[in-house]
Structures are given as C-alpha cells and as structure tokens.
Design a protein around this motif. Structure first.
Motif, PDB file in Angstrom:
ATOM      1  N   GLU A   1      -9.899   9.458   2.075  1.00  0.00           N
ATOM      2  CA  GLU A   1     -10.519   8.156   2.271  1.00  0.00           C
ATOM      3  C   GLU A   1      -9.440   7.125   2.004  1.00  0.00           C
ATOM      4  OE1 GLU A   1     -13.958   5.307   0.424  1.00  0.00           O
ATOM      5  OE2 GLU A   1     -14.388   7.449   0.621  1.00  0.00           O
ATOM      6  N   TYR A   2      -9.255   6.240   2.948  1.00  0.00           N
ATOM      7  CA  TYR A   2      -8.142   5.290   2.882  1.00  0.00           C
ATOM      8  C   TYR A   2      -8.604   3.863   2.619  1.00  0.00           C
ATOM      9  CZ  TYR A   2      -9.720   4.002   7.510  1.00  0.00           C
ATOM     10  OH  TYR A   2     -10.482   3.570   8.552  1.00  0.00           O
ATOM     11  N   ARG A   3      -9.895   3.654   2.421  1.00  0.00           N
ATOM     12  CA  ARG A   3     -10.454   2.303   2.264  1.00  0.00           C
ATOM     13  C   ARG A   3      -9.692   1.533   1.186  1.00  0.00           C
ATOM     14  NH1 ARG A   3     -16.599   1.893   2.289  1.00  0.00           N
ATOM     15  NH2 ARG A   3     -16.300   4.029   1.627  1.00  0.00           N
ATOM     16  N   GLY A   4      -9.185   0.363   1.559  1.00  0.00           N
ATOM     17  CA  GLY A   4      -8.457  -0.475   0.611  1.00  0.00           C
ATOM     18  C   GLY A   4      -6.948  -0.446   0.808  1.00  0.00           C
ATOM     19  N   LEU A   5      -6.438   0.451   1.635  1.00  0.00           N
ATOM     20  CA  LEU A   5      -4.995   0.477   1.905  1.00  0.00           C
ATOM     21  C   LEU A   5      -4.656  -0.538   2.990  1.00  0.00           C
ATOM     22  CD1 LEU A   5      -4.136   4.304   1.998  1.00  0.00           C
ATOM     23  CD2 LEU A   5      -3.585   2.673   0.207  1.00  0.00           C
ATOM     24  N   SER A   6      -3.564  -1.245   2.793  1.00  0.00           N
ATOM     25  CA  SER A   6      -3.119  -2.202   3.807  1.00  0.00           C
ATOM     26  C   SER A   6      -2.395  -1.455   4.924  1.00  0.00           C
ATOM     27  CB  SER A   6      -2.174  -3.230   3.177  1.00  0.00           C
ATOM     28  OG  SER A   6      -0.964  -2.597   2.793  1.00  0.00           O
ATOM     29  N   VAL A   7      -2.151  -2.143   6.010  1.00  0.00           N
ATOM     30  CA  VAL A   7      -1.424  -1.553   7.136  1.00  0.00           C
ATOM     31  C   VAL A   7      -0.029  -1.136   6.678  1.00  0.00           C
ATOM     32  CG1 VAL A   7      -0.454  -2.006   9.419  1.00  0.00           C
ATOM     33  CG2 VAL A   7      -2.736  -2.836   8.856  1.00  0.00           C
ATOM     34  N   LYS A   8       0.590  -1.957   5.852  1.00  0.00           N
ATOM     35  CA  LYS A   8       1.918  -1.648   5.337  1.00  0.00           C
ATOM     36  C   LYS A   8       1.884  -0.361   4.507  1.00  0.00           C
ATOM     37  CE  LYS A   8       5.551  -3.518   2.411  1.00  0.00           C
ATOM     38  NZ  LYS A   8       5.928  -4.576   1.467  1.00  0.00           N
ATOM     39  N   GLU A   9       0.871  -0.214   3.662  1.00  0.00           N
ATOM     40  CA  GLU A   9       0.743   0.987   2.828  1.00  0.00           C
ATOM     41  C   GLU A   9       0.463   2.233   3.671  1.00  0.00           C
ATOM     42  OE1 GLU A   9      -0.905  -1.117  -1.267  1.00  0.00           O
ATOM     43  OE2 GLU A   9      -2.313  -0.603   0.331  1.00  0.00           O
ATOM     44  N   MET A  10      -0.353   2.057   4.718  1.00  0.00           N
ATOM     45  CA  MET A  10      -0.626   3.192   5.627  1.00  0.00           C
ATOM     46  C   MET A  10       0.665   3.626   6.320  1.00  0.00           C
ATOM     47  SD  MET A  10      -3.866   4.188   5.721  1.00  0.00           S
ATOM     48  CE  MET A  10      -4.336   4.728   7.341  1.00  0.00           C
ATOM     49  N   THR A  11       1.470   2.669   6.731  1.00  0.00           N
ATOM     50  CA  THR A  11       2.755   2.973   7.370  1.00  0.00           C
ATOM     51  C   THR A  11       3.668   3.698   6.385  1.00  0.00           C
ATOM     52  OG1 THR A  11       2.522   1.018   8.761  1.00  0.00           O
ATOM     53  CG2 THR A  11       4.723   1.965   8.588  1.00  0.00           C
ATOM     54  N   GLU A  12       3.675   3.239   5.146  1.00  0.00           N
ATOM     55  CA  GLU A  12       4.478   3.882   4.097  1.00  0.00           C
ATOM     56  C   GLU A  12       4.019   5.329   3.885  1.00  0.00           C
ATOM     57  OE1 GLU A  12       4.962   3.437  -0.742  1.00  0.00           O
ATOM     58  OE2 GLU A  12       4.404   1.663   0.412  1.00  0.00           O
ATOM     59  N   LEU A  13       2.719   5.537   3.871  1.00  0.00           N
ATOM     60  CA  LEU A  13       2.166   6.885   3.700  1.00  0.00           C
ATOM     61  C   LEU A  13       2.560   7.778   4.873  1.00  0.00           C
ATOM     62  CD1 LEU A  13       0.432   9.005   2.317  1.00  0.00           C
ATOM     63  CD2 LEU A  13      -1.577   7.947   3.370  1.00  0.00           C
ATOM     64  N   ARG A  14       2.422   7.284   6.081  1.00  0.00           N
ATOM     65  CA  ARG A  14       2.806   8.071   7.262  1.00  0.00           C
ATOM     66  C   ARG A  14       4.280   8.449   7.206  1.00  0.00           C
ATOM     67  NH1 ARG A  14      -0.937   4.434  10.184  1.00  0.00           N
ATOM     68  NH2 ARG A  14      -2.643   5.752  10.929  1.00  0.00           N
ATOM     69  N   ARG A  15       5.117   7.499   6.795  1.00  0.00           N
ATOM     70  CA  ARG A  15       6.559   7.765   6.696  1.00  0.00           C
ATOM     71  C   ARG A  15       6.850   8.831   5.639  1.00  0.00           C
ATOM     72  NH1 ARG A  15       8.354   2.335   6.250  1.00  0.00           N
ATOM     73  NH2 ARG A  15       7.973   1.738   8.378  1.00  0.00           N
ATOM     74  N   SER A  16       6.143   8.764   4.529  1.00  0.00           N
ATOM     75  CA  SER A  16       6.385   9.728   3.451  1.00  0.00           C
ATOM     76  C   SER A  16       5.969  11.151   3.851  1.00  0.00           C
ATOM     77  CB  SER A  16       5.664   9.316   2.170  1.00  0.00           C
ATOM     78  OG  SER A  16       4.269   9.498   2.286  1.00  0.00           O
ATOM     79  N   LEU A  17       5.033  11.270   4.786  1.00  0.00           N
ATOM     80  CA  LEU A  17       4.568  12.589   5.226  1.00  0.00           C
ATOM     81  C   LEU A  17       5.287  13.093   6.472  1.00  0.00           C
ATOM     82  CD1 LEU A  17       0.712  12.153   4.804  1.00  0.00           C
ATOM     83  CD2 LEU A  17       2.303  13.248   3.227  1.00  0.00           C
ATOM     84  N   SER A  18       6.022  12.217   7.142  1.00  0.00           N
ATOM     85  CA  SER A  18       6.636  12.618   8.414  1.00  0.00           C
ATOM     86  C   SER A  18       7.548  13.820   8.216  1.00  0.00           C
ATOM     87  CB  SER A  18       7.418  11.457   9.022  1.00  0.00           C
ATOM     88  OG  SER A  18       8.544  11.160   8.231  1.00  0.00           O
ATOM     89  N   GLY A  19       7.547  14.683   9.201  1.00  0.00           N
ATOM     90  CA  GLY A  19       8.311  15.913   9.104  1.00  0.00           C
ATOM     91  C   GLY A  19       7.441  17.091   8.718  1.00  0.00           C
TER      92      GLY A  19
END
Length: 182
Positions: A27-45
């Motif tokens: 559940e991602y409720r409350g995450l900003s677009v910037k934080e979602m981008t950061e999360l995606r980057r941290s999981l990439s690969g």
C-alpha cells in the motif's frame, strides 16, 4: 478506460505474474511522486514496481493461475514484480519503509506460494544469496577437512606403530650386540 485497454492491461499483468519469481503487494498511500520514483529506482534491476487497479489485478491473477492474493487487493495497491533476487527486493522494500513508514507490505507470492507481511519480514531478514552460499561452501570445506582427518588418522597411527616397532627392534639389536661383545 476502454474495454480493449483493460484487456491489454490484464494480459500484461498476467504475463508479469507468470514471469516473476515473487510478487510483493504494498500500500503506497501517502507517498509522493518523488518518493515513488525513488522506490522504483532502488528496486530497479531486481524488480519492477507498478501501481495497479485491484479489479484488473484480480482478473490477471486468475488468468495467470495465481491464488492467495485476492485478500490483499483492497485499498490503493502497488505491486513489485520480482525478477532478480527476492531477498534483495525484500531488503530494499524494508529499508525504504523504514524511512517512509506510509509504505506497508500487505503480502504476496514467493515461488507461487502466498506469504503474509510477517513472512515478508522474515524474508527481508535473510542474508543475501552470496553470503548463504559462502557459508555453505565453508561448511562443506570443514566437513571435507574432517573427513580427510578421519581417513588419515588410521594411516598415521599405523605409521607411528611401525616406527615404534622399528625403534624397539633396533634397540633390541643394539642390546644383543653389546652383550655379545662383553
């Protein structure tokens, strides 16, 4: 969204379910677009992270033959489709959630089996694959060394007994030659 678009989305999600070694529902409720981008980057690969519609995800899971995640598909949902090391993804999500407590893990699938948020925490606490393999190799090496020592011990003992007998024979020969001279 038009009907063909929904069908395409369901087909895409079903393929993601089929090709992933693990799936983590969050559940991602409350995450900003910037934080979602950061999360995606941290999981990439290791994983892709996507916000999904619950109804379409339920249809895709059914289409892919996936069971046990329907109960977690309530409220705003996002899914991490894991293609790499599931433990690394679990650690990444756990670490991100420490800094962003609004991200919560609902559950998911690991090797086709459903897991809970508590089981996810246990997965995140595992050591990495490389560390576990290194420990296994070390244990195997120690076992092999023990086996070598076990097999070498009788040979070593036999050599010591033969050497002791040789010394005794030499001492006996030296004593008898000195008695013969005197």
């Amino acid at each position: 969204m038009a009907r063909p678009d929904k069908a395409a989305t369901v087909a895409e999600l079903a393929e993601e379910f089929r090709s992933s070694s693990a799936v983590v529902l969050t559940e991602y409720r409350g995450l900003s677009v910037k934080e979602m981008t950061e999360l995606r980057r941290s999981l990439s690969g290791n994983a892709s992270y996507a916000v999904v519609k619950n109804t379409l995800t339920k249809l895709a899971a059914k289409d892919a033959g996936v069971e046990g995640i329907e109960e977690h598909l309530v409220g705003p949902s996002a899914i991490a489709f894991v293609r790499g090391d599931a433990v690394e993804v679990a650690k990444g999500l756990r670490d991100f959630a420490k800094n962003h407590p609004v991200l919560t893990v609902k559950g998911g699938l690991f090797d086709g089996q459903p897991f809970t948020a508590e089981e996810f925490t246990k997965l995140a606490d595992l050591e990495s694959r490389e560390v576990l393999l290194a420990k296994l190799a070390g244990a195997m090496k120690a076992s092999m060394q023990n086996a070598v020592s076990l097999f070498a011990a009788p040979l070593s003992q036999t050599a010591r007994v033969i050497d002791a007998l040789r010394q005794k024979v030499e001492e006996g020969a030296a004593v008898s030659s000195s008695e013969n001279e005197g």
